[in-house]
Design a protein around this motif. Structure first.
Motif: not given
Length: 412
Positions: A118-120, A214-216, A229-231
């Motif tokens: 997960s990302s923040s 989230t990141s993979r 999944r961000c931007g």
């Protein structure tokens, strides 16, 4: 953030090729006057597709491409999908059994409470609670972090992470920081409502399960990449970290779809402003706290209880007692767009009550929008103000942000 990129000194745009740039397309403070700018791994691709390349924070990047105007590129992103070269951003890998504790010592994020993958969004803070930089950190696992921070703060961020991690190591802790150079690693942002569908045809990552922030790791066009999944546009989308040697291959593979076009710094700036996202050096800097910047949500609940992040005593007092100024959205139905440093006034008294930090036309809305700081008593949406542009006071109103609805992919 992520993106979003970001220097703190007002600099003059330096056009590399062709020798023309649309005035006001991108906030000028982000352009670098350094004599030698760095080519990203996608430089040749930019010139191939007619990119108007400029020196931006020390990197050669396109403001726009020859096939679309700035507003057309902006609107295409909102209805389809665009690729932005964000390889100028600083990518950092952090490893070690104590890496979570170290990173929490310089940010108010709750990494220990986050799930793996997960990302923040978070911020580096100084001892006064001021924002050194905004960034996205991904908790790969309990002993590995992946960090993306701003190009214009690269020198400061490298120094901050190097110095604080060295102090942490000297206390017997295990943490190692590795900065990826642009020649080693590229980063692209694929943004827009059709981004996921286009990417899914080229990746082995199941995107239905890759939710916002989230990141993979996985294959994209046959290349091992990190997909997050961000931007920086308010749309659904991803950022893809790619080995530099394969950056053109991956980007060209995505461009095979008619639903995807290249976009530059100009569209990225107007998209992020419509989305209510901060630009470091304009909307936030070391003189501003997260509370004043209307980013109080970045201070994680556990971290408030622990009261052990930089500037915590000041920030926690502000959360409890309030602040004298606050970042707000501003909308203008008439007149030219408000730009950075334009003075904001009380509509009733004409008293100066704040300053614009970012502003531009909003192609999605057909009006001009801006961000700025106003007195706390005037932060409520609907409050009427005046903005002084070229010596003339023009009516404006405090507006809720984001100016356009966010479309992040969140499973309910």
């Amino acid at each position: 953030m992520c993106s979003i990129a970001r220097s703190r000194v007002l600099l003059t745009p330096k056009v590399i090729a062709p020798k023309q740039i649309i005035p006001g397309a991108v906030t000028s403070r982000w352009f670098s006057d350094e004599p030698k700018a760095t080519k990203t791994p996608l430089f040749n691709l930019h010139t191939k597709y007619g990119g108007r390349v400029v020196d931006f924070a020390g990197f050669l990047l396109p403001v726009q491409y020859s096939d679309l105007s700035l507003s057309e590129s902006h609107l295409f992103t909102r209805k389809s999908a665009s690729i932005f070269d964000v390889s100028h951003m600083l990518q950092t890998n952090v490893r070690g059994k104590d890496c979570l504790s170290w990173f929490e010592s310089i940010c108010p994020v709750d990494l220990k409470g986050m799930k793996d993958g997960s990302s923040s969004l978070t911020v580096f803070l100084n001892d006064k609670g001021g924002i050194i930089d905004d960034l996205i950190v991904t908790k790969v696992n309990a002993e590995t972090l992946y960090v993306v921070s701003n190009a214009g703060r690269m020198k400061e961020d490298k120094a901050h992470m190097s110095e604080t991690s060295e102090i942490f190591r000297k206390k017997g802790n295990d943490v190692n920081v590795e900065f990826w150079e642009t020649r080693e690693r590229a980063l692209i942002a694929l943004q827009g409502p059709k981004a996921a569908a286009v990417l899914q045809s080229l990746t082995d990552i199941k995107l239905d399960d890759l939710t916002f922030m989230t990141s993979r790791l996985g294959k994209v066009a046959g290349v091992e990449c990190r997909v997050t999944r961000c931007g920086y546009t308010g749309e659904d989308g991803v950022e893809i970290s790619i080995p530099a040697a394969s950056a053109e291959h991956v980007t060209e593979a995505l461009l095979q779809s008619s639903d995807v076009k290249l976009a530059g710094l100009g569209a990225r700036d107007s998209l992020r402003l419509e989305a209510g996202l901060c630009l470091y050096g304009n909307d936030i800097d070391e003189s501003v706290t997260p509370v004043e910047a209307n980013l109080t949500w970045l201070i994680a609940k556990r971290r408030r209880t622990d009261d052990n992040f930089p500037g915590s005593s000041i920030i926690l007092r502000q959360i409890k007692e309030g602040v004298s100024k606050r970042r707000v959205g501003i909308k203008m139905e008439t007149g030219p767009p408000a730009r950075k440093s334009a003075v904001l006034k009380d509509a009733k008294t004409s008293e100066t009550v704040g300053t614009v930090t970012s502003g531009c036309p909003a192609p999605s809305l057909g009006v001009n929008v801006a961000m700025g700081y106003v007195s706390e008593s005037l932060k409520k949406a609907g409050t009427e103000l005046l903005v002084n542009i070229r010596g003339k006071d023009i009516p404006c109103v405090v507006a809720k942000m984001p100016f356009v609805p966010s479309k992040y992919y969140i499973k309910k």
